[in-house]
Design a protein around this motif. Structure first.
Motif, short mmCIF file in Angstrom:
data_model
loop_
_atom_site.label_atom_id
_atom_site.label_comp_id
_atom_site.label_asym_id
_atom_site.label_seq_id
_atom_site.Cartn_x
_atom_site.Cartn_y
_atom_site.Cartn_z
N ARG A 95 0.84 -1.20 0.00
CA ARG A 95 0.00 0.00 0.00
C ARG A 95 0.88 1.25 0.00
NH1 ARG A 95 -3.83 -0.39 4.89
NH2 ARG A 95 -4.02 1.81 4.32
N PRO A 96 1.00 1.91 -1.15
CA PRO A 96 1.85 3.11 -1.22
C PRO A 96 1.47 4.19 -0.21
CG PRO A 96 1.32 2.36 -3.43
CD PRO A 96 0.49 1.52 -2.48
N ASP A 97 0.21 4.24 0.21
CA ASP A 97 -0.19 5.25 1.20
C ASP A 97 0.48 5.03 2.56
OD1 ASP A 97 -2.03 2.91 1.31
OD2 ASP A 97 -3.01 4.02 2.93
N LEU A 98 1.07 3.84 2.75
CA LEU A 98 1.75 3.54 4.00
C LEU A 98 3.27 3.68 3.91
CD1 LEU A 98 -0.29 0.39 5.11
CD2 LEU A 98 -0.52 2.74 5.95
N TRP A 99 3.78 3.94 2.73
CA TRP A 99 5.22 4.05 2.55
C TRP A 99 5.76 5.28 3.30
CZ3 TRP A 99 5.65 3.13 -3.45
CH2 TRP A 99 5.31 1.81 -3.73
N GLY A 100 6.98 5.16 3.79
CA GLY A 100 7.62 6.28 4.47
C GLY A 100 7.15 6.50 5.90
N ARG A 101 6.45 5.52 6.46
CA ARG A 101 5.89 5.68 7.81
C ARG A 101 6.53 4.73 8.83
NH1 ARG A 101 -0.46 5.84 7.17
NH2 ARG A 101 -0.29 6.34 9.37
N GLY A 102 7.66 4.12 8.46
CA GLY A 102 8.38 3.28 9.41
C GLY A 102 7.89 1.84 9.48
N ILE A 103 6.97 1.47 8.61
CA ILE A 103 6.40 0.11 8.67
C ILE A 103 7.44 -0.93 8.29
CG2 ILE A 103 4.67 -1.43 7.65
CD1 ILE A 103 2.91 1.16 7.42
N GLY A 104 8.18 -0.70 7.21
CA GLY A 104 9.20 -1.66 6.79
C GLY A 104 10.25 -1.88 7.86
N THR A 105 10.66 -0.82 8.51
CA THR A 105 11.65 -0.92 9.59
C THR A 105 11.09 -1.74 10.75
OG1 THR A 105 12.64 1.19 8.96
CG2 THR A 105 13.06 0.42 11.21
N SER A 106 9.85 -1.48 11.13
CA SER A 106 9.23 -2.22 12.22
C SER A 106 9.05 -3.70 11.86
CB SER A 106 7.88 -1.60 12.57
OG SER A 106 7.24 -2.33 13.58
N VAL A 107 8.57 -3.97 10.66
CA VAL A 107 8.36 -5.35 10.23
C VAL A 107 9.68 -6.11 10.20
CG1 VAL A 107 7.72 -6.79 8.25
CG2 VAL A 107 6.21 -4.93 8.99
N LEU A 108 10.71 -5.51 9.62
CA LEU A 108 12.00 -6.19 9.56
C LEU A 108 12.54 -6.47 10.96
CD1 LEU A 108 14.28 -7.46 8.00
CD2 LEU A 108 15.25 -5.17 7.64
N GLY A 109 12.32 -5.57 11.89
CA GLY A 109 12.73 -5.81 13.27
C GLY A 109 12.04 -7.03 13.86
N LYS A 110 10.74 -7.16 13.62
CA LYS A 110 9.98 -8.31 14.12
C LYS A 110 10.47 -9.61 13.48
CE LYS A 110 5.74 -5.58 14.83
NZ LYS A 110 5.22 -5.83 16.16
N VAL A 111 10.74 -9.56 12.17
CA VAL A 111 11.20 -10.75 11.46
C VAL A 111 12.58 -11.18 11.96
CG1 VAL A 111 11.90 -11.64 9.19
CG2 VAL A 111 9.77 -10.34 9.42
N LEU A 112 13.49 -10.21 12.15
CA LEU A 112 14.83 -10.55 12.64
C LEU A 112 14.77 -11.11 14.06
CD1 LEU A 112 16.95 -7.59 11.24
CD2 LEU A 112 16.91 -9.98 10.45
N HIS A 113 13.92 -10.56 14.90
CA HIS A 113 13.77 -11.11 16.25
C HIS A 113 13.37 -12.58 16.16
CE1 HIS A 113 12.91 -11.22 20.54
NE2 HIS A 113 11.88 -11.98 20.20
N HIS A 114 12.40 -12.88 15.33
CA HIS A 114 11.94 -14.26 15.16
C HIS A 114 13.07 -15.14 14.59
CE1 HIS A 114 8.82 -17.32 14.83
NE2 HIS A 114 9.38 -17.67 13.69
N ALA A 115 13.77 -14.61 13.60
CA ALA A 115 14.84 -15.38 12.95
C ALA A 115 15.94 -15.78 13.93
CB ALA A 115 15.44 -14.58 11.80
N PHE A 116 16.38 -14.83 14.74
CA PHE A 116 17.52 -15.09 15.61
C PHE A 116 17.15 -15.59 17.01
CE2 PHE A 116 19.42 -11.90 12.59
CZ PHE A 116 20.22 -12.82 11.93
N HIS A 117 16.04 -15.11 17.56
CA HIS A 117 15.67 -15.52 18.92
C HIS A 117 14.80 -16.77 18.95
CE1 HIS A 117 17.40 -12.13 21.09
NE2 HIS A 117 16.96 -11.34 20.12
N VAL A 118 13.92 -16.94 17.98
CA VAL A 118 13.01 -18.08 17.97
C VAL A 118 13.57 -19.23 17.14
CG1 VAL A 118 10.68 -18.88 17.39
CG2 VAL A 118 11.01 -16.58 18.37
N LEU A 119 13.97 -18.94 15.91
CA LEU A 119 14.48 -19.99 15.02
C LEU A 119 15.95 -20.31 15.25
CD1 LEU A 119 12.77 -18.87 11.69
CD2 LEU A 119 12.02 -20.68 13.26
N GLY A 120 16.67 -19.40 15.87
CA GLY A 120 18.08 -19.63 16.13
C GLY A 120 18.95 -19.63 14.88
N LEU A 121 18.53 -18.88 13.86
CA LEU A 121 19.32 -18.81 12.63
C LEU A 121 20.66 -18.14 12.90
CD1 LEU A 121 16.62 -17.73 10.02
CD2 LEU A 121 17.45 -20.03 10.53
N ARG A 122 21.63 -18.40 12.05
CA ARG A 122 22.94 -17.75 12.19
C ARG A 122 23.12 -16.61 11.17
NH1 ARG A 122 26.26 -19.46 8.18
NH2 ARG A 122 25.69 -21.45 7.21
#
Length: 181
Positions: A95-122
């Motif tokens: 949704r272009p109306d949501l671009w530039g509002r920090g959503i991508g940064t927040s989502v990537l933070g949630k995904v990385l937390h899951h990747a490293f803390h839950v899945l234990g990826l390297r």
């Protein structure tokens, strides 16, 4: 000057994709403004069956992005075949109306937390086409480093553009995450 309100992390949720999201995501992918920097597969019209396949492939981590209760895109981690403990990240804010509002940064933070803390990826890898400055920004904010580029990898907007390859290691992520907590 445009006044852009940033989204709070609490108004952004990751959840399992639902069948009712397929039509919404198909509409987002049909928007050239959205699809222009996506993979080559998304540069032609996609059927609903193809979009459903993108959303429900048999991979371990795929989430719908929900902003203020509405479907806003898709993100996930895809396992890198043959390289244990690593995955490739992708994100589409449809949704272009949501671009530039920090959503991508927040989502990537949630995904990385899951990747490293839950899945234990390297290691988590990602890539983006060089003109996509928003992708560059969100990856750098989270400590991804450029590993290389595929020169003239994709044809976009009448010219060849490079694909930038980036990644972050668990050992580099964990200290950053504890500093931000």
């Amino acid at each position: 000057a445009r006044n852009i309100a940033f989204m709070s992390a609490s108004s952004i949720a990751l959840r399992a994709p639902r069948l009712e999201d397929v039509h919404l995501y198909a509409g987002q992918l049909a928007d050239r403004q959205v699809s222009r920097w996506l993979d080559d597969f998304c540069q032609r019209p996609l059927t609903l069956a193809q979009v459903e396949g993108l959303m429900f492939q048999d991979i371990w981590c795929r989430w719908a992005i929900e902003c203020e209760g509405a479907f806003a895109g898709l993100t996930g981690l895809e396992p890198n075949r043959g390289t244990g403990g690593t995955a490739r990240h992708f994100i589409v804010i449809g949704r272009p109306d949501l671009w530039g509002r920090g959503i991508g940064t927040s989502v990537l933070g949630k995904v990385l937390h899951h990747a490293f803390h839950v899945l234990g990826l390297r290691r988590v890898a990602s890539d983006y086409l060089e003109p996509n400055l928003a992708s560059d920004v969100i990856h750098r904010r989270h400590g991804f480093v450029e590993e290389g580029r595929l020169g003239q990898d994709s044809w976009r907007e009448g010219r060849w553009v490079d694909r930038i390859l980036v990644s972050i290691l668990r050992d580099d992520y964990l200290p950053r995450a504890s500093d931000e907590a």
